[in-house]
Design an enzyme around this catalytic site. Structure first.
Site, PDB file in Angstrom:
ATOM      1  N   LYS A  18     -73.629 -76.627  53.228  1.00 18.05           N
ATOM      2  CA  LYS A  18     -73.614 -75.789  54.439  1.00 18.05           C
ATOM      3  C   LYS A  18     -73.055 -74.392  54.156  1.00 18.05           C
ATOM      4  O   LYS A  18     -73.642 -73.399  54.551  1.00 18.05           O
ATOM      5  CB  LYS A  18     -72.730 -76.410  55.540  1.00 18.05           C
ATOM      6  CG  LYS A  18     -73.152 -77.776  56.006  1.00 18.05           C
ATOM      7  CD  LYS A  18     -72.286 -78.251  57.177  1.00 18.05           C
ATOM      8  CE  LYS A  18     -70.804 -78.390  56.876  1.00 18.05           C
ATOM      9  NZ  LYS A  18     -70.448 -79.454  55.935  1.00 18.05           N
ATOM     10  N   ARG A  91     -67.931 -80.345  65.379  1.00 15.81           N
ATOM     11  CA  ARG A  91     -67.787 -81.568  64.587  1.00 15.81           C
ATOM     12  C   ARG A  91     -67.543 -82.784  65.465  1.00 15.81           C
ATOM     13  O   ARG A  91     -67.389 -83.884  64.944  1.00 15.81           O
ATOM     14  CB  ARG A  91     -66.600 -81.411  63.652  1.00 15.81           C
ATOM     15  CG  ARG A  91     -66.995 -81.231  62.180  1.00 15.81           C
ATOM     16  CD  ARG A  91     -65.728 -80.861  61.468  1.00 15.81           C
ATOM     17  NE  ARG A  91     -65.704 -81.104  60.081  1.00 15.81           N
ATOM     18  CZ  ARG A  91     -65.752 -80.133  59.161  1.00 15.81           C
ATOM     19  NH1 ARG A  91     -65.950 -78.890  59.504  1.00 15.81           N
ATOM     20  NH2 ARG A  91     -65.612 -80.433  57.897  1.00 15.81           N
ATOM     21  N   ARG A 163     -59.778 -78.458  46.124  1.00 15.90           N
ATOM     22  CA  ARG A 163     -59.171 -78.618  47.448  1.00 15.90           C
ATOM     23  C   ARG A 163     -58.436 -79.946  47.518  1.00 15.90           C
ATOM     24  O   ARG A 163     -58.944 -80.947  47.032  1.00 15.90           O
ATOM     25  CB  ARG A 163     -60.259 -78.592  48.523  1.00 15.90           C
ATOM     26  CG  ARG A 163     -60.618 -77.199  48.960  1.00 15.90           C
ATOM     27  CD  ARG A 163     -61.853 -77.166  49.803  1.00 15.90           C
ATOM     28  NE  ARG A 163     -61.866 -78.118  50.924  1.00 15.90           N
ATOM     29  CZ  ARG A 163     -62.809 -78.115  51.859  1.00 15.90           C
ATOM     30  NH1 ARG A 163     -63.781 -77.226  51.825  1.00 15.90           N
ATOM     31  NH2 ARG A 163     -62.778 -78.990  52.836  1.00 15.90           N
ATOM     32  N   ARG A 174     -62.701 -88.455  55.142  1.00 16.28           N
ATOM     33  CA  ARG A 174     -63.623 -87.465  55.738  1.00 16.28           C
ATOM     34  C   ARG A 174     -65.006 -88.073  55.973  1.00 16.28           C
ATOM     35  O   ARG A 174     -65.678 -87.741  56.945  1.00 16.28           O
ATOM     36  CB  ARG A 174     -63.730 -86.226  54.826  1.00 16.28           C
ATOM     37  CG  ARG A 174     -62.498 -85.329  54.940  1.00 16.28           C
ATOM     38  CD  ARG A 174     -62.359 -84.434  53.728  1.00 16.28           C
ATOM     39  NE  ARG A 174     -63.325 -83.368  53.668  1.00 16.28           N
ATOM     40  CZ  ARG A 174     -63.669 -82.731  52.554  1.00 16.28           C
ATOM     41  NH1 ARG A 174     -63.125 -83.068  51.395  1.00 16.28           N
ATOM     42  NH2 ARG A 174     -64.539 -81.758  52.584  1.00 16.28           N
TER      43      ARG A 174
HETATM   44  P1  AMP Z   1     -64.550 -77.776  55.791  1.00 15.33           P
HETATM   45  O1  AMP Z   1     -64.077 -76.589  55.029  1.00 15.33           O
HETATM   46  O2  AMP Z   1     -65.625 -77.475  56.777  1.00 15.33           O
HETATM   47  O3  AMP Z   1     -64.856 -78.959  54.904  1.00 15.33           O
HETATM   48  O4  AMP Z   1     -63.287 -78.243  56.690  1.00 15.33           O
HETATM   49  C1  AMP Z   1     -62.074 -78.654  56.085  1.00 15.33           C
HETATM   50  C2  AMP Z   1     -61.208 -79.393  57.085  1.00 15.33           C
HETATM   51  O5  AMP Z   1     -60.867 -78.522  58.175  1.00 15.33           O
HETATM   52  C3  AMP Z   1     -61.865 -80.596  57.759  1.00 15.33           C
HETATM   53  O6  AMP Z   1     -61.787 -81.765  56.974  1.00 15.33           O
HETATM   54  C4  AMP Z   1     -61.030 -80.698  59.030  1.00 15.33           C
HETATM   55  O7  AMP Z   1     -59.751 -81.255  58.762  1.00 15.33           O
HETATM   56  C5  AMP Z   1     -60.829 -79.243  59.401  1.00 15.33           C
HETATM   57  N1  AMP Z   1     -61.932 -78.744  60.262  1.00 15.33           N
HETATM   58  C6  AMP Z   1     -62.897 -77.832  59.931  1.00 15.33           C
HETATM   59  N2  AMP Z   1     -63.733 -77.610  60.956  1.00 15.33           N
HETATM   60  C7  AMP Z   1     -63.286 -78.427  61.970  1.00 15.33           C
HETATM   61  C8  AMP Z   1     -63.745 -78.684  63.286  1.00 15.33           C
HETATM   62  N3  AMP Z   1     -64.854 -78.071  63.796  1.00 15.33           N
HETATM   63  N4  AMP Z   1     -63.050 -79.586  64.039  1.00 15.33           N
HETATM   64  C9  AMP Z   1     -61.944 -80.212  63.562  1.00 15.33           C
HETATM   65  N5  AMP Z   1     -61.468 -80.022  62.325  1.00 15.33           N
HETATM   66  C10 AMP Z   1     -62.124 -79.144  61.525  1.00 15.33           C
END
Ligand code: AMP
Length: 220
Positions: A18, A91, A163, A174
């Site tokens: 993404k 999400r 990460r 996740r």
């Molecule tokens: P990502 O970088 O998109 O993989 O997001 C990393 C982490 O940020 C996720 O595993 C969640 O803990 C948090 N996160 C990101 N976007 C959201 C969202 N829309 N709602 C809730 N938590 C989020």
């Protein structure tokens, strides 16, 4: 020429590409790329109380509360307007209904929702090889690129790291969260906006996926 779609949601599991595709589309079409993961990590870096709360959830692979996420997205829209490529938002169905209500009140409905689909096996192997920039969100594969952990990010110069939520325990969490809370968002859009919902196989090569996405965004 067809009008370009300007309000776009990219859905997909971790490592489905993404962020990488949103970056390429943003550059090609001039639509701002908004990753809620990047917005949340920058809140953590600034050491705010909300950032600490977000970090507690994120490091365990759990979601940050809808209330908090919806607020940072509303702040972003107030500052930048209603042209966006959302990556990692919404999400949950709660976030999706909130986004719909906001966009209806602004008379600017969503143009496109695109799901990048990838098997759990492919997700695990991509994550094992993934290093990331926590500042700009760029990701690299240690098998496809020459970058290594500790190198400067080729895009913004910050340090590339693994990460902490890419560690296997947090990743498994996740994947559960994705299946239980985010996949229902796909069903939500299929019910409420079937005409704008599209699925793409994220196991294809990056260029083929980009071509398909460009066709959809460019309304061809
Ligand atoms: P990502 O970088 O998109 O993989 O997001 C990393 C982490 O940020 C996720 O595993 C969640 O803990 C948090 N996160 C990101 N976007 C959201 C969202 N829309 N709602 C809730 N938590 C989020």
């Amino acid at each position: 020429m067809n009008a370009v779609n300007q309000r776009i949601v990219l859905l997909g599991p971790p490592a489905s590409g993404k962020g990488t595709q949103a970056d390429r589309l943003s550059e090609a079409f001039g639509i701002p790329h908004v990753s809620t993961g990047v917005l949340l990590r920058s809140e953590c870096d600034r050491g705010t109380a909300l950032g600490r709360e977000a970090d507690a959830a994120t490091s365990k692979g759990l979601l940050v509360s809808d209330e908090f996420v919806v607020r940072i997205v509303a702040n972003w829209m107030q500052e930048h307007g209603t042209r966006f490529l959302f990556d990692g938002f919404p999400r949950t169905v709660g976030q999706a209904t909130h986004l719909d209500a906001t966009l209806i009140s602004l008379k600017s409905p969503l143009d496109l929702v695109i799901l990048l689909e990838l098997s759990d096996g492919a997700i695990r192997s991509r994550i094992r090889e993934r290093i990331s920039c926590l500042k700009c969100g760029a990701t690299y594969s240690t098998s496809l690129h020459t970058h290594a952990e500790g190198d400067p990010c080729p895009r913004c110069g910050a340090v590339l790291v693994r990460r902490n939520d890419d560690a296997s325990e947090a990743l498994e969490q996740r994947l559960i969260v994705y299946r239980d809370l985010t996949l229902p968002v796909v069903g939500y859009y299929e019910r409420t906006a079937p005409g704008i919902m599209h699925r793409i196989d994220a196991g294809e090569g990056s260029d083929a996926i980009f071509a398909e996405l460009s066709r959809l965004v460019g309304n061809e």
